[in-house]
Design a protein around this motif. Structure first.
Motif, PDB file in Angstrom:
ATOM      1  N   TRP A  85      -4.187   7.357   8.378  1.00 38.88           N
ATOM      2  CA  TRP A  85      -4.299   7.549   6.932  1.00 38.88           C
ATOM      3  C   TRP A  85      -5.695   7.992   6.554  1.00 38.88           C
ATOM      4  CZ3 TRP A  85      -7.903   4.678   4.225  1.00 38.88           C
ATOM      5  CH2 TRP A  85      -8.359   3.490   4.818  1.00 38.88           C
ATOM      6  N   VAL A 127      -4.383   6.992  -1.307  1.00 37.19           N
ATOM      7  CA  VAL A 127      -4.164   6.912   0.138  1.00 37.19           C
ATOM      8  C   VAL A 127      -3.042   7.854   0.544  1.00 37.19           C
ATOM      9  CG1 VAL A 127      -3.330   5.429   1.996  1.00 37.19           C
ATOM     10  CG2 VAL A 127      -5.008   4.550   0.363  1.00 37.19           C
ATOM     11  N   VAL A 156      -6.108  -0.185   0.271  1.00 35.51           N
ATOM     12  CA  VAL A 156      -6.095   0.726   1.417  1.00 35.51           C
ATOM     13  C   VAL A 156      -5.356   0.032   2.548  1.00 35.51           C
ATOM     14  CG1 VAL A 156      -8.236   1.858   0.730  1.00 35.51           C
ATOM     15  CG2 VAL A 156      -8.330  -0.079   2.302  1.00 35.51           C
ATOM     16  N   THR A 176     -14.799   2.004   4.773  1.00 29.92           N
ATOM     17  CA  THR A 176     -13.584   2.223   5.567  1.00 29.92           C
ATOM     18  C   THR A 176     -13.862   2.847   6.925  1.00 29.92           C
ATOM     19  OG1 THR A 176     -13.209   4.438   4.654  1.00 29.92           O
ATOM     20  CG2 THR A 176     -12.248   2.566   3.456  1.00 29.92           C
ATOM     21  N   GLY A 201      -5.395  -4.604   5.499  1.00 26.59           N
ATOM     22  CA  GLY A 201      -5.940  -3.673   4.531  1.00 26.59           C
ATOM     23  C   GLY A 201      -6.916  -4.343   3.586  1.00 26.59           C
ATOM     24  N   LEU A 207      -7.941   9.403   2.589  1.00 23.59           N
ATOM     25  CA  LEU A 207      -7.951   9.392   1.131  1.00 23.59           C
ATOM     26  C   LEU A 207      -7.843  10.815   0.605  1.00 23.59           C
ATOM     27  CD1 LEU A 207     -10.843   6.837   0.526  1.00 23.59           C
ATOM     28  CD2 LEU A 207      -8.392   6.417   0.230  1.00 23.59           C
ATOM     29  N   HIS A 214       0.839  -1.201   0.000  1.00 24.69           N
ATOM     30  CA  HIS A 214       0.000   0.000   0.000  1.00 24.69           C
ATOM     31  C   HIS A 214       0.871   1.248   0.000  1.00 24.69           C
ATOM     32  CE1 HIS A 214       0.682   0.886   4.280  1.00 24.69           C
ATOM     33  NE2 HIS A 214       0.471  -0.388   4.536  1.00 24.69           N
TER      34      HIS A 214
END
Length: 628
Positions: free
Chosen positions: A443, A434, A378, A513, A387, A445, A223
């Motif tokens: 984290w 990400v 992700v 998410t 993820g 987006l 990722h």
């Protein structure tokens, strides 16, 4: 008193009686011999070693479960670099070339190709046992599982394919075996990734069995928060034979357009701490060098198993994009030839290449949905310790089902799907990326925001800069003014439609998410409608370089395409908005000049580059186990 005479038995009766007595004595002796003890050991406690002297690897060895069970790698790398390409392999439009290239790897032969190759095998041990001279042992895998593994035994100091039984001498001395995985899980309907190895020892007519259960390591996507260890991109080659389009760079893009891209990418990498030697540029052949999309030919992944001392032994597994090219009339469709560079430039020690696609599936026009720019991930978050995979799909524009089935068969990174069919190219990397964030999970987006981009145009006009030109310092044929764009109702309506489509994507992403809208990092991007070729359906494409379509070099360093936006008092409004938004998460922006090299051809920095990342750290898959 005289002794009475003894009764005398007939001879035949006497012989029979003696025989019965001997038989009875023999049976008693056999019953007194200890039964053979079959004992097969594997690294059940997942510490990277097989415990032969103790019992730490014995409990639960027959049923694999997370945190307790032996694991093994699919041995698909090429540790001795024996797999070589033939002259002409890069150019031949022949499916046989792809089949042959993919079929060559360490598990394709019956040899252990050196010390590095031996490290890719799962150790099995049989402790020394007390057996008779006639004893033998057989080590077997169920017939349905046998095609997916191979067993070796060490004889005369060398690991050799195990054929036939183990001898009494080997059982008494203790035997060293190894299991080789011959494939990753591609279709769980055929194989679920588990094997049971059974040892059966026979000694003087009596038998004993022991078995261990092992699971193949899943292939996990890397990722974008993981540090890039190697960045690779294309460079110009000598060819002139590929037409322009959103999948290739046409005649207008000469080597001089590459130099600003390459030099700015190198500067960005060096600023992020990546040495110049780890940024590589390679070309294909004169037939197709303009297929510059390195992100679109492969999705890097990793498989790992426990190593002694609490470490991990890792193998990179490069998943070749299942992209088919429409062949000349009368020929068979082949996979994208540019991805054959993976076999030339990357396959080697601890690096394998896997391809999976549906044979006979004819490409529908340009096979854009199957480029691996449409497959991202992700990072880990609560409930998903490894993820999740993210890809774009739609009923009328779905990726290759065999490729998707292979990804989902890993059962460690459940998929999230969003609708990318409204985009001309149709990849998830066009609208989301990400990035690091100062929130609970670390984290969030970054998302393309057409509404913000239009508002920045209005801001420029309010500042009296309506005459400022977009892309003024580039080689673009059209450099419209801010006023011209704001006066184009169709252009504004198209951007509002793109914004609504991105809203739909975000609704899915936020639900899946658990991120909030306040977490999102919004980056200004303008969209326009375009088609792959005259007469083909239209789709949205980034009109200004898509700031969401950049390359993360580290969690704190982001290589973004220079947007060449409108300026107010010499300050690029698009640049400034991106820098400010990303800085909230502690992310620095490094600007890359990709306008002529890739943006005008339908892609950005992310599309034209790829990275092999440091996948260390995190929760080992075997402690959580595949499957949810």
């Amino acid at each position: 008193m005289p002794e009475a005479p003894r009764a005398r038995l007939p001879r035949r009766t006497a012989v029979a009686t003696v025989a019965l007595l001997v038989a009875a004595t023999g049976t008693t002796a056999a019953a007194q011999q200890p039964a053979p003890v079959a004992d097969l050991r594997a690294d059940v406690n997942q510490d990277g070693r097989v415990d032969v002297a103790g019992t730490s690897d014995e409990a639960g060895e027959e049923a694999w479960r997370p945190g307790r069970g032996a694991v093994f790698l699919a041995n698909v790398d090429d540790d001795s670099r024996r797999c070589r390409m033939r002259p002409g392999d890069l150019d031949r439009m022949d499916p046989e070339v792809d089949e042959r290239l993919a079929a060559c790897h360490d598990a394709a032969d019956e040899r252990v190709n050196g010390v590095r190759d031996e490290a890719d095998l799962a150790p099995l041990r049989i402790p020394p046992s007390r057996v008779g001279e006639s004893a033998s042992g057989r080590v077997e895998v169920a017939a349905a599982q046998a095609p997916y593994v191979r067993l070796f035994v060490r004889r005369d100091g060398v690991l050799r394919v195990l054929r036939g039984p183990l001898t009494a001498r080997e059982l008494r001395a203790g035997a060293e075996l190894a299991l080789e995985g011959r494939n990753i899980v591609r279709d769980p309907r055929r194989w679920d990734g588990e094997v049971t190895v059974t040892l059966t020892v026979t000694d003087r007519g009596r038998t004993s069995s022991d078995r261990v259960r092992l699971k193949v390591a899943p292939v996990l996507f890397q990722h974008d928060l993981q540090r890039a260890e190697r960045v690779f991109a294309a460079r110009p080659g000598p060819g002139r034979g590929v037409p322009p389009g959103p999948w290739s760079v046409g005649e207008a893009y000469r080597p001089r357009e590459w130099r600003p891209f390459a030099s700015s990418l190198v500067r960005a990498a060096e600023a992020a701490g990546l040495p110049r030697r780890d940024v590589t540029f390679t070309a294909g052949t004169e037939q197709w060098w303009r297929d510059i999309w390195r992100q679109d030919m492969v999705e890097p992944a990793v498989a790992s198993v426990p190593a002694p001392g609490g470490g991990e032994h890792r193998m990179r597994v490069l998943l070749r994009a299942p992209v088919l090219w429409a062949p000349p009339e009368g020929a068979e469709a082949t996979l994208s030839r540019s991805a054959r560079l993976l076999f030339r430039d990357f396959r080697g020690p601890d690096v394998g290449v896997v391809q999976q696609f549906t044979p006979g599936r004819g490409p529908s026009g340009v096979d854009l949905q199957n480029f691996t720019g449409n497959f991202e991930s992700v990072p880990p978050y609560e409930g998903h310790p490894h993820g999740r995979v993210l890809y774009g799909t739609a009923p009328h524009r779905a990726p290759d089902p065999a490729f998707v089935r292979m990804i989902e068969a890993q059962r460690s990174q459940p998929s999230i799907t969003i609708d990318t069919s409204w985009l001309l190219v149709g990849h998830v990397d066009e609208t989301v990326h990400v990035v690091r964030a100062r929130n609970g999970r670390g984290w969030t987006l970054a998302v393309a925001d057409p509404r913000q981009a239009v508002e920045l145009l209005r801001q420029a006009r309010r500042a009296g800069e309506g005459g400022q030109r977009m892309f003024a310092d580039t080689s673009a044929e059209r450099t419209p003014t801010v006023d011209a764009l704001l006066g184009d109702e169709d252009f504004l309506a198209g951007n509002e439609e793109a914004a609504r489509r991105i809203d739909d994507q975000l609704a899915v992403l936020l639900r899946e998410t658990g991120l909030s809208r306040d977490d999102l990092v919004r980056l200004p991007v303008l969209y326009a409608m375009a088609s792959v070729a005259p007469g083909e359906p239209e789709g949205a494409i980034a009109y200004s370089p898509s700031l969401a379509n950049g390359l993360s070099l580290t969690a704190r360093d982001y290589a973004a395409p220079d947007p060449h936006g409108p300026k107010v008092r010499g300050r690029d409004l698009f640049r400034a908005a991106a820098e400010e938004a990303l800085a909230t998460g502690g992310v620095r922006v490094h600007w890359v000049e990709n306008f002529a090299w890739s943006h005008l051809a339908g892609g950005e920095v992310h599309c034209a580059t790829n990275a092999l990342r440091d996948t260390s750290g995190g929760v080992p898959w075997w402690s959580t186990g595949p499957g949810r």
